[in-house]
Design a protein around this motif. Structure first.
Motif, mmCIF file in Angstrom:
data_model
loop_
_atom_site.group_PDB
_atom_site.id
_atom_site.type_symbol
_atom_site.label_atom_id
_atom_site.label_comp_id
_atom_site.label_asym_id
_atom_site.label_seq_id
_atom_site.Cartn_x
_atom_site.Cartn_y
_atom_site.Cartn_z
ATOM 1 N N SER A 179 97.487 40.453 22.784
ATOM 2 C CA SER A 179 98.671 40.428 21.922
ATOM 3 C C SER A 179 98.249 39.877 20.560
ATOM 4 N N ASP A 180 99.121 40.028 19.566
ATOM 5 C CA ASP A 180 98.818 39.516 18.221
ATOM 6 C C ASP A 180 98.615 38.006 18.241
ATOM 7 N N ASP A 181 99.420 37.304 19.057
ATOM 8 C CA ASP A 181 99.293 35.844 19.138
ATOM 9 C C ASP A 181 97.951 35.435 19.746
ATOM 10 N N GLU A 182 97.559 36.113 20.842
ATOM 11 C CA GLU A 182 96.284 35.790 21.505
ATOM 12 C C GLU A 182 95.117 36.070 20.567
ATOM 13 N N LEU A 183 95.169 37.216 19.888
ATOM 14 C CA LEU A 183 94.109 37.574 18.948
ATOM 15 C C LEU A 183 94.056 36.565 17.794
ATOM 16 N N GLY A 184 95.230 36.186 17.283
ATOM 17 C CA GLY A 184 95.293 35.209 16.195
ATOM 18 C C GLY A 184 94.672 33.876 16.576
ATOM 19 N N ALA A 185 94.911 33.444 17.825
ATOM 20 C CA ALA A 185 94.355 32.166 18.294
ATOM 21 C C ALA A 185 92.826 32.235 18.370
ATOM 22 N N ILE A 186 92.304 33.335 18.880
ATOM 23 C CA ILE A 186 90.841 33.493 18.986
ATOM 24 C C ILE A 186 90.216 33.522 17.596
ATOM 25 N N VAL A 187 90.818 34.260 16.683
ATOM 26 C CA VAL A 187 90.289 34.368 15.316
ATOM 27 C C VAL A 187 90.385 33.024 14.596
ATOM 28 N N ALA A 188 91.498 32.300 14.771
ATOM 29 C CA ALA A 188 91.661 30.992 14.122
ATOM 30 C C ALA A 188 90.556 30.033 14.573
ATOM 31 N N GLN A 189 90.248 30.063 15.863
ATOM 32 C CA GLN A 189 89.177 29.209 16.384
ATOM 33 C C GLN A 189 87.839 29.599 15.763
ATOM 34 N N ALA A 190 87.583 30.903 15.633
ATOM 35 C CA ALA A 190 86.328 31.373 15.038
ATOM 36 C C ALA A 190 86.250 30.988 13.559
ATOM 37 N N VAL A 191 87.363 31.044 12.854
ATOM 38 C CA VAL A 191 87.387 30.656 11.439
ATOM 39 C C VAL A 191 87.025 29.179 11.310
ATOM 40 N N GLU A 217 91.203 46.391 19.142
ATOM 41 C CA GLU A 217 90.561 47.380 18.283
ATOM 42 C C GLU A 217 89.946 46.693 17.066
ATOM 43 N N GLY A 218 88.801 47.167 16.630
ATOM 44 C CA GLY A 218 88.070 46.556 15.526
ATOM 45 C C GLY A 218 88.877 46.402 14.253
ATOM 46 N N GLY A 219 89.667 47.406 13.906
ATOM 47 C CA GLY A 219 90.480 47.344 12.692
ATOM 48 C C GLY A 219 91.515 46.229 12.750
ATOM 49 N N ARG A 220 92.096 46.049 13.930
ATOM 50 C CA ARG A 220 93.077 44.970 14.125
ATOM 51 C C ARG A 220 92.416 43.616 13.972
ATOM 52 N N VAL A 230 91.242 38.683 10.762
ATOM 53 C CA VAL A 230 90.243 37.795 10.159
ATOM 54 C C VAL A 230 90.501 37.680 8.647
ATOM 55 N N LYS A 231 90.715 38.818 7.983
ATOM 56 C CA LYS A 231 90.971 38.804 6.531
ATOM 57 C C LYS A 231 92.200 37.975 6.208
ATOM 58 N N ARG A 232 93.260 38.163 7.010
ATOM 59 C CA ARG A 232 94.511 37.426 6.769
ATOM 60 C C ARG A 232 94.302 35.917 6.904
ATOM 61 N N LEU A 233 93.583 35.497 7.939
ATOM 62 C CA LEU A 233 93.376 34.065 8.157
ATOM 63 C C LEU A 233 92.389 33.452 7.144
ATOM 64 N N LEU A 234 91.418 34.231 6.704
ATOM 65 C CA LEU A 234 90.491 33.717 5.696
ATOM 66 C C LEU A 234 91.171 33.582 4.340
ATOM 67 N N ALA A 235 92.085 34.498 4.035
ATOM 68 C CA ALA A 235 92.789 34.455 2.754
ATOM 69 C C ALA A 235 93.815 33.313 2.726
#
Length: 154
Positions: free
Chosen positions: A98-110, A140-143, A148-153
């Protein structure tokens, strides 16, 4: 034969017997793509379940893109058919994050990348290196890249 490929074969047989034309044609095309992948290269080989899953994911992505293109072109009937084929293929893929799960994983990576000294948009490559193995096949890679771009910005 791998278990996923044999499941596709069994489901194709069942679809043919049940006269489900959409399902049978979709599974036929997918099995053809798998066979093509098996004989590509210098030697024929058996694909592992992971490799078969990648082929199915690639086929599902083609259906999604085609559905969008048909919808944009005003061909709703063809778009609906492509979308239905994509849904059939989605049954054979792992559940997407889900968007929330993906966001959490990306936030941790950031956070990990920032701890290593990477800041701003230039950190995109480092963050993607951390995230991709964790979400392989689940998003999906694009998602992933957009998140990642959104959280880095921000």
């Amino acid at each position: 034969m791998t278990t996923l490929k044999s499941k596709l074969q069994e489901d194709l047989t069942a679809a043919i017997r049940g006269r489900d034309e959409l399902r049978s044609s979709t599974l036929r095309l997918t099995l053809t793509a798998i066979t093509k992948e098996e004989v590509a290269g210098k030697e024929a080989r058996q694909l592992s379940d992971d490799e078969v899953q990648k082929v199915i994911a690639r086929e599902a992505k083609k259906r999604r893109e085609a559905a969008e293109a048909f919808a944009d072109g005003g061909r709703a009937e063809q778009a609906a058919k492509e979308k239905a084929e994509g849904e059939i293929l989605a049954e054979y893929l792992p559940k997407q994050l889900s968007d929330d799960e993906l966001g959490a994983i990306v936030a941790q990576a950031v956070e990990e990348a920032r701890a290593a000294g990477a800041e701003g948009p230039r950190a995109m490559g480092q963050v993607m290196k951390i995230v991709n193995p964790k979400v392989a096949g689940l998003a999906e890679g694009g998602r992933v890249a957009a998140t990642v771009k959104r959280l880095l910005a921000g």
